[in-house]
Enzyme design. Structure first.
Site, mmCIF file in Angstrom:
data_model
loop_
_atom_site.group_PDB
_atom_site.id
_atom_site.type_symbol
_atom_site.label_atom_id
_atom_site.label_comp_id
_atom_site.label_asym_id
_atom_site.label_seq_id
_atom_site.Cartn_x
_atom_site.Cartn_y
_atom_site.Cartn_z
ATOM 1 N N GLY A 51 0.896 -1.071 0.060
ATOM 2 C CA GLY A 51 0.111 -0.202 -0.014
ATOM 3 C C GLY A 51 0.805 1.272 -0.185
ATOM 4 C CB CYS A 78 4.894 -4.342 0.941
ATOM 5 S SG CYS A 78 5.924 -2.787 1.032
ATOM 6 C CE1 TYR A 79 -0.089 0.663 5.731
ATOM 7 C CE2 TYR A 79 -1.747 -0.696 5.066
ATOM 8 C CZ TYR A 79 -1.195 0.164 5.521
ATOM 9 O OH TYR A 79 -2.159 0.821 6.718
ATOM 10 C CG HIS A 166 6.707 -5.010 -3.413
ATOM 11 N ND1 HIS A 166 5.197 -4.887 -3.351
ATOM 12 C CD2 HIS A 166 7.133 -4.096 -2.746
ATOM 13 C CE1 HIS A 166 4.735 -3.853 -2.842
ATOM 14 N NE2 HIS A 166 6.043 -3.334 -2.541
ATOM 15 C CD GLU A 168 3.771 -7.502 -5.317
ATOM 16 O OE1 GLU A 168 4.160 -8.214 -4.491
ATOM 17 O OE2 GLU A 168 3.308 -6.294 -5.149
ATOM 18 C CB SER A 220 -15.411 -3.773 -31.335
ATOM 19 O OG SER A 220 -14.453 -4.677 -30.610
ATOM 20 N N GLY A 221 -14.648 -6.379 -33.524
ATOM 21 C CA GLY A 221 -13.395 -6.756 -34.104
ATOM 22 C C GLY A 221 -12.401 -7.023 -33.237
ATOM 23 N N GLY A 222 -12.434 -6.319 -32.032
ATOM 24 C CA GLY A 222 -11.637 -6.510 -30.953
ATOM 25 C C GLY A 222 -11.593 -7.831 -30.176
ATOM 26 C CB VAL A 223 -9.189 -9.429 -27.622
ATOM 27 C CG1 VAL A 223 -9.006 -10.732 -27.043
ATOM 28 C CG2 VAL A 223 -8.075 -9.034 -28.186
ATOM 29 C CG ASP A 224 -11.704 -6.881 -24.231
ATOM 30 O OD1 ASP A 224 -10.842 -7.936 -24.186
ATOM 31 O OD2 ASP A 224 -11.599 -5.979 -23.976
ATOM 32 C CB SER A 225 -16.839 -7.656 -28.641
ATOM 33 O OG SER A 225 -15.956 -7.436 -29.617
ATOM 34 C CB ALA A 226 -13.542 -11.805 -30.547
ATOM 35 C CE LYS A 373 -7.336 -7.042 -24.492
ATOM 36 N NZ LYS A 373 -8.498 -5.924 -24.605
#
Ligand code: XMP
Length: 518
Positions: A51, A78-79, A166, A168, A220-226, A373
């Site tokens: 944090g 960490c925090y 950290h 991560e 839309s042709g994009g990744v998410d909607s496809a 993503k």
């Protein structure tokens, strides 16, 4: 799930992703969560994130200490490590000595589950002012650095663990291993979360939500909607109709990829609405970027609503069953940042591109709501979608419309589409698609410069290349492309694209420049 407690820095999302990389499902929750709320979620483990503050600072993010008594394994980072130390009776010292960046750490208890199989000397990423000077009673110290005597601790009986560094971030050499040790060895959580499970779970969920209802999805042709559409189609087949709006601001080959490759891979029912003329007319003579965006957004919504209305009438005419559901490709970061999910802070409200109206008469289906993503891409690949779609780089909703500096005409669009196709082909051929976040190609339609081609004078337009590297588009740096590649792109564009006699490179980071020019 494993709960990742967000103390308000940007670390929580990264931790949540790393937990999932260890094949364990994770969810982000606010630090204000109570022990009762945690219990209701029935988590297999809890990770407390880093944090921004000192545990002694005014308004330092608090945490319900009763959560440590629930018997759920906890890892503090960490925090979160200091919150844990303070809550359980240890001491956090306000030394004023800051440890920042790559730091050597000495592991003294490699036998402990948390640091099992790790080398004694390793490099970790630190970023803290305060330090734990004394571990709580019942805890053993596992590691230290030159200035931090207690850099990691554990209480195996209570299954409570903490690290000052950290794990991560990639700069911590064995960081992912620390997380995996916590999840699998210390907390005993199986590594069984993967794309296959997510698909099966979502398919079941969509079927339960939709029943025999009809569903519409805008592509839309994009990744998410496809990927969202492909998932819904897998669940309910032809109860889904997809709508693709060709507004003429698309890149070369995008419509074909949707109409042919995507349809072939999934078998979805697709309706393409061709509104290229309508958009050109609406945009005629407009060169102000914000006005362009508003017009494009407005026309997009209008088109989509009209298509919906027609499909609804059509569907009702066939069997009297109206379309009740709308698919949206909302991702987990949108949900978290909009303050959704489990009540994290509202950082910004996301509007999905082409912002759907508030009074929408649909129930939403959002099968990607819990995913990042890279996970969406993995699911798309698992569902057999073409790589051109699944690996596609971000492309703005307003498309080429905001990459023509000046007003938009058919000729300018064709010119830019051609130049953009050359750039994409060359970047792909050079194997740089992964390294580059995206590379806007911009036509300076209002600028002309003198050139010479063959024996003649030319008076043409410049094309700008804007290759950027980024993690999340919030900040970006310009990508140092090899000179040979730049030379090849420049030669090809000036030779092959009529009207362009100059290619220039944008060497501005973000900030101060945005990624797009408009
Ligand atoms: P900027 O230009 O703000 O872009 O640095 C950040 C990221 O957002 C994309 N972008 C958009 N995406 N609708 C979108 O869907 C938009 O209106 C829009 N404007 C910018 C841009 O391509 C980059 O990835």
């Amino acid at each position: 799930p494993v709960l990742v407690v967000d103390f308000g820095a940007q670390y929580a999302q990264l931790i949540a992703r790393r937990v999932r990389e260890a094949s364990v499902y994770s969810e982000i929750v606010a630090h204000t969560i109570t022990a009762a709320e945690v219990q209701a979620l029935n988590p297999l483990g809890i990770v407390l994130s880093g944090g921004p503050s000192s545990v002694y600072a005014d308004g330092a993010p608090a945490f319900d200490p009763a959560i440590f008594d629930l018997g759920i394994p906890v890892l503090g980072i960490c925090y979160g490590f200091q919150v844990m130390a303070t809550a359980l009776g240890g001491t956090v010292a306000h030394t004023g000595a800051r440890e920042y960046g790559s730091t050597p750490v000495t592991v003294s208890a490699a036998g402990n589950a948390l640091l099992a199989d790790q080398p004694t000397d390793q490099t970790v990423w630190m970023s803290h002012g305060d330090s734990v000077s004394e571990a709580p009673a019942g805890f053993s110290v596992l590691a230290s650095t030159a200035s931090t005597p207690v850099a990691a601790f554990a209480n195996d009986t209570r299954r409570l663990y903490g690290v000052q560094w950290h794990p991560e971030v990639r700069h911590s050499e064995f960081g992912q291993n620390v997380l995996e040790n916590f999840l699998h060895r210390a907390a005993g959580i199986p590594a069984d979360w993967n794309s296959g499970n997510v698909i099966a779970e979502q398919v079941a969920r969509i079927r339960a939500q939709v029943g025999t209802g009809k569903v519409i999805c805008g592509l839309s042709g994009g990744v998410d909607s496809a990927v969202a559409a492909a998932l819904v189609h897998k669940a309910i087949g032809d109860q889904l109709v997809c709508v693709f709006v060709d507004h003429g601001l698309l890149r070369q080959d995008e419509r074909r990829q949707v109409e042919e490759d995507f349809v072939l891979a999934t078998g979805v029912r697709l309706v393409t609405v061709d509104v290229r003329e309508q958009f050109l007319t609406a945009l005629e003579g407009v060169s102000d970027p914000e006005t362009k965006r508003k017009i494009i957004g407005r026309e997009f919504i209008r088109t989509f609503e009209q298509a919906q209305a027609e499909l609804i009438t059509e569907a009702a005419a066939i069997d009297g069953d109206p379309i009740r559901f709308l698919v949206q490709g909302t991702l987990y970061p949108d949900v978290v940042e909009s303050g959704g999910g489990s009540g994290t802070a509202n950082i910004k409200s996301h509007h999905n591109v082409g912002g759907l109206p508030d009074d929408l008469q649909f129930e939403l289906i959002e099968p990607l709501r819990t995913l990042f993503k890279d996970e969406v891409r993995a699911i798309g690949a698992e569902l057999g979608l073409p790589a051109e779609i699944v690996q596609r780089q971000p492309f703005p909703g307003p498309g080429l419309g905001i990459r023509i500096v000046g007003s938009i005409t058919q000729d300018r669009l064709d010119l830019l589409r051609h130049a953009d196709a050359i750039v994409r082909a060359e970047l792909t051929a050079a194997g740089l698609d992964r390294e580059i976040w995206q590379c806007p190609v911009v036509l300076l339609a209002d600028v002309r410069s003198v050139g010479v081609q063959g024996d003649g004078r030319t008076y043409g337009h410049p094309i700008v290349l804007r290759p950027v590297s980024s993690e999340d588009a919030m900040t970006a740096d310009w990508t140092r492309l090899p000179y040979d590649l730049l030379a090849k792109i420049s030669n090809r564009i000036t030779n092959e694209v009529d009207g362009v006699n100059r290619v220039v490179l944008d060497v501005t980071s973000k900030p101060p420049g945005t990624i797009e020019w408009e």
